[in-house]
Design a protein around this motif. Structure first.
Motif, short mmCIF file in Angstrom:
data_model
loop_
_atom_site.label_atom_id
_atom_site.label_comp_id
_atom_site.label_asym_id
_atom_site.label_seq_id
_atom_site.Cartn_x
_atom_site.Cartn_y
_atom_site.Cartn_z
N THR A 7 0.90 -1.31 0.02
CA THR A 7 -0.13 0.14 0.01
C THR A 7 0.83 1.51 0.01
O THR A 7 1.78 1.39 0.95
CB THR A 7 -1.02 -0.11 1.19
N ASP A 83 -9.14 6.04 -9.54
CA ASP A 83 -8.93 5.06 -8.71
C ASP A 83 -9.48 3.63 -9.57
O ASP A 83 -10.59 3.65 -10.26
CB ASP A 83 -9.72 5.11 -7.41
N HIS A 94 -4.32 3.74 -7.70
CA HIS A 94 -4.50 5.27 -8.33
C HIS A 94 -3.60 5.59 -9.56
O HIS A 94 -2.35 5.44 -9.21
CB HIS A 94 -4.50 6.37 -7.36
N THR A 113 0.00 4.63 -7.85
CA THR A 113 0.10 4.53 -6.49
C THR A 113 -0.72 3.31 -6.17
O THR A 113 -1.78 3.18 -6.30
CB THR A 113 -0.09 5.66 -5.59
N GLY A 115 -2.96 1.00 -4.16
CA GLY A 115 -3.92 1.28 -2.85
C GLY A 115 -4.07 -0.02 -1.96
O GLY A 115 -3.16 -0.89 -2.07
#
Length: 162
Positions: A7, A83, A94, A113, A115
Motif C-alpha cells: 500500500t 482509482d 490510483h 500508487t 492502494g
C-alpha cells in the motif's frame, strides 16, 4: 496481516511528448484507445462519460483481469486521474497524469500508487514474503516501462503532419 509496503508503493515517469497540450489531453482522456497503445491494458470503455470506465488487462503470463475505474481528478488540460477497483470497495490503485504546456510539446508526468485493495502485486508479495521488496520493485519497474511505451505509442498515433 503484514502489508510489506504494498500500500502506497509508487512509481512514475516524466516524458516530454511531441504533441501540443490539447492533443496530449485528448489522448490521455481517450480511455477507449488505451488498448491500442498499452502493453497491458487491452480494452477501455466509458461506463459514464467522464465519471467511470471499465478496463481489461492482459499480463505476460496470459492472466486477464477486469476492473472498473472512477475518475477522481479532472482539471481540464492539466490533471487526469482515477482509482481502480476489482471486486472490493477499496481501490487497488490510483493512476494520474499531470500535463505541462511546452508549446508544441507537452511534459507528461504519469504516476501509479498502489492502494489497499487486492491486486496481483499484493498476491505475489503474500506468496513470497521473503522477496517482498523485489516483487514490489519488479512490478513498479514493469509499470514504469509500460507507461513509457504507452505514451510513445499515443504520441505516434496522434502525431499527424500539419
Amino acid at each position: 496481516m503484514n502489508d510489506y509496503g504494498v500500500t502506497g508503493a509508487t512509481t512514475g515517469v516524466e516524458v516530454l511528448i511531441k504533441l501540443p497540450i490539447h492533443e496530449a489531453w485528448s489522448g490521455i482522456t481517450a480511455i477507449e484507445r488505451y488498448g491500442e497503445w498499452s502493453p497491458e491494458c487491452i480494452h477501455g470503455a466509458w461506463l459514464e462519460e467522464g465519471a467511470r470506465f471499465e478496463a481489461r488487462n492482459r499480463f505476460p503470463d496470459g492472466l486477464e483481469t477486469y476492473v472498473t475505474c472512477t475518475v477522481t481528478v479532472l482539471e481540464e488540460r492539466k490533471r487526469f486521474g482515477w482509482d481502480v477497483y476489482g471486486d472490493e470497495t477499496v481501490p487497488l490503485a490510483h493512476w494520474e497524469y499531470e500535463l505541462e504546456d511546452r508549446g508544441t510539446e507537452t511534459l507528461v508526468r504519469q504516476s501509479f500508487t498502489h492502494g489497499p485493495g487486492l491486486s496481483g502485486m499484493r498476491i505475489g508479495v503474500a506468496q513470497h514474503p521473503d522477496r517482498a521488496a523485489d516483487v514490489i520493485q519488479g512490478r513498479l519497474d514493469q509499470l514504469a516501462a509500460n507507461m513509457r511505451t504507452t505514451l510513445a505509442a499515443m504520441q505516434s498515433a496522434l502525431d499527424t503532419p500539419s
